[in-house]
Design a protein around this motif. Sequence first.
Motif, PDB file in Angstrom:
ATOM      1  N   UNK A  40     -33.167  82.612  44.005  1.00 50.44           N
ATOM      2  CA  UNK A  40     -33.772  83.707  44.648  1.00 50.44           C
ATOM      3  C   UNK A  40     -33.972  85.055  43.734  1.00 50.44           C
ATOM      4  N   UNK A  41     -34.567  84.352  42.628  1.00 51.35           N
ATOM      5  CA  UNK A  41     -35.256  85.162  41.915  1.00 51.35           C
ATOM      6  C   UNK A  41     -36.561  84.847  41.168  1.00 51.35           C
ATOM      7  N   UNK A  42     -37.481  85.935  41.450  1.00 57.26           N
ATOM      8  CA  UNK A  42     -38.686  85.504  41.167  1.00 57.26           C
ATOM      9  C   UNK A  42     -39.259  85.493  39.533  1.00 57.26           C
ATOM     10  N   UNK A  43     -40.172  85.106  38.976  1.00 53.31           N
ATOM     11  CA  UNK A  43     -40.639  85.019  37.823  1.00 53.31           C
ATOM     12  C   UNK A  43     -40.621  86.203  37.202  1.00 53.31           C
ATOM     13  N   UNK A  44     -41.170  87.228  38.209  1.00 58.16           N
ATOM     14  CA  UNK A  44     -41.337  88.581  37.761  1.00 58.16           C
ATOM     15  C   UNK A  44     -40.119  89.146  37.429  1.00 58.16           C
ATOM     16  N   UNK A  45     -39.262  88.957  38.437  1.00 57.37           N
ATOM     17  CA  UNK A  45     -37.704  89.636  38.113  1.00 57.37           C
ATOM     18  C   UNK A  45     -36.949  89.093  37.003  1.00 57.37           C
ATOM     19  N   UNK A  46     -37.114  87.909  36.801  1.00 55.63           N
ATOM     20  CA  UNK A  46     -36.575  87.193  35.684  1.00 55.63           C
ATOM     21  C   UNK A  46     -37.079  87.922  34.199  1.00 55.63           C
ATOM     22  N   UNK A  47     -38.340  88.019  34.204  1.00 59.93           N
ATOM     23  CA  UNK A  47     -39.177  88.605  33.142  1.00 59.93           C
ATOM     24  C   UNK A  47     -38.312  90.036  32.637  1.00 59.93           C
ATOM     25  N   UNK A  48     -38.449  90.801  33.992  1.00 62.92           N
ATOM     26  CA  UNK A  48     -38.117  92.379  33.861  1.00 62.92           C
ATOM     27  C   UNK A  48     -36.448  92.375  33.407  1.00 62.92           C
ATOM     28  N   UNK A  49     -35.792  91.573  33.983  1.00 69.68           N
ATOM     29  CA  UNK A  49     -34.255  91.556  33.600  1.00 69.68           C
ATOM     30  C   UNK A  49     -33.907  91.017  32.179  1.00 69.68           C
ATOM     31  N   UNK A  50     -34.931  90.117  31.633  1.00 64.55           N
ATOM     32  CA  UNK A  50     -34.848  89.527  30.267  1.00 64.55           C
ATOM     33  C   UNK A  50     -34.966  90.682  29.329  1.00 64.55           C
ATOM     34  N   UNK A  51     -36.061  91.403  29.621  1.00 57.69           N
ATOM     35  CA  UNK A  51     -36.536  92.551  28.933  1.00 57.69           C
ATOM     36  C   UNK A  51     -35.682  93.738  28.694  1.00 57.69           C
ATOM     37  N   UNK A  52     -35.007  93.830  29.813  1.00 57.70           N
ATOM     38  CA  UNK A  52     -33.653  95.055  29.802  1.00 57.70           C
ATOM     39  C   UNK A  52     -32.730  94.411  28.979  1.00 57.70           C
ATOM     40  N   UNK A  53     -32.243  92.913  29.328  1.00 56.92           N
ATOM     41  CA  UNK A  53     -31.362  92.382  28.279  1.00 56.92           C
ATOM     42  C   UNK A  53     -31.349  92.684  26.754  1.00 56.92           C
ATOM     43  N   UNK A  54     -32.761  92.315  26.404  1.00 56.19           N
ATOM     44  CA  UNK A  54     -33.213  92.366  24.981  1.00 56.19           C
ATOM     45  C   UNK A  54     -32.828  93.763  24.558  1.00 56.19           C
ATOM     46  N   UNK A  55     -33.379  94.675  25.569  1.00 55.30           N
ATOM     47  CA  UNK A  55     -33.164  96.466  25.134  1.00 55.30           C
ATOM     48  C   UNK A  55     -31.445  96.555  25.002  1.00 55.30           C
ATOM     49  N   UNK A  56     -30.735  95.975  25.666  1.00 49.86           N
ATOM     50  CA  UNK A  56     -29.334  96.282  25.534  1.00 49.86           C
ATOM     51  C   UNK A  56     -28.658  95.560  24.605  1.00 49.86           C
ATOM     52  N   UNK A  57     -29.145  94.476  24.341  1.00 48.92           N
ATOM     53  CA  UNK A  57     -28.428  93.399  23.426  1.00 48.92           C
ATOM     54  C   UNK A  57     -28.655  93.668  21.979  1.00 48.92           C
ATOM     55  N   UNK A  58     -30.033  94.133  21.522  1.00 49.91           N
ATOM     56  CA  UNK A  58     -30.457  94.044  19.945  1.00 49.91           C
ATOM     57  C   UNK A  58     -30.511  95.694  19.997  1.00 49.91           C
TER      58      UNK A  58
END
Length: 188
Positions: A40-58
């Motif tokens: 239930x996650x669109x490619x667009x949502x996965x992309x946005x969450x991944x960018x957020x995760x990178x911003x919080x992780x690194x």
Amino acid sequence: MKKVILTAFLFFSIYSYSQSTEFVLNKDGFTDYLVIDAPQKSASMLYEKTIEWINKTYNNPREVIKANIKDDYVRLEGIKSDLYCYSPLGLPVCFDVRYQIEVSFKDNKYKFDIAQLEEYVKPSQYTSGGWRGLMTDNSTSGFFKKDGSIKGGYKNYLQNIPDYFNNLQKSLSDYINSTGMQAQKKDW
């Protein structure tokens, strides 16, 4: 007709179970990539969450992201200190590892692909030093004996490599599924 259906079912079952769910390092090589279900996650949502995760992780996300195409993929580069070690004479010698990961997106799933691994060799009188390929062409034969067991100098350290990437991928998966890091609300 029953045989055709049964054969198709068996083939599908074998194929679905052959998909790796975590990175493994053994005499046959290092897992190339993982495909992670994200229902239930669109490619667009996965992309946005991944960018957020990178911003919080690194610490420096702008330097970490090497390429990205919105809703398609993100390539990031990181360095992990002392990830790769061996112990030739009982004393550990450790190397920093630079990696590139490509995360590709489709509706309901993403691919977590370790595109490149390099170790940093310090300059010495015998070598000019610098970054060099680690497990180039997925070759891990230098780490293992012919019987498949880990060579003595690597025994206590070799699992660090797949563990690190499994934890990194799990962190991303948890964030996507909102069980990991949450946005901090600031009470003013």
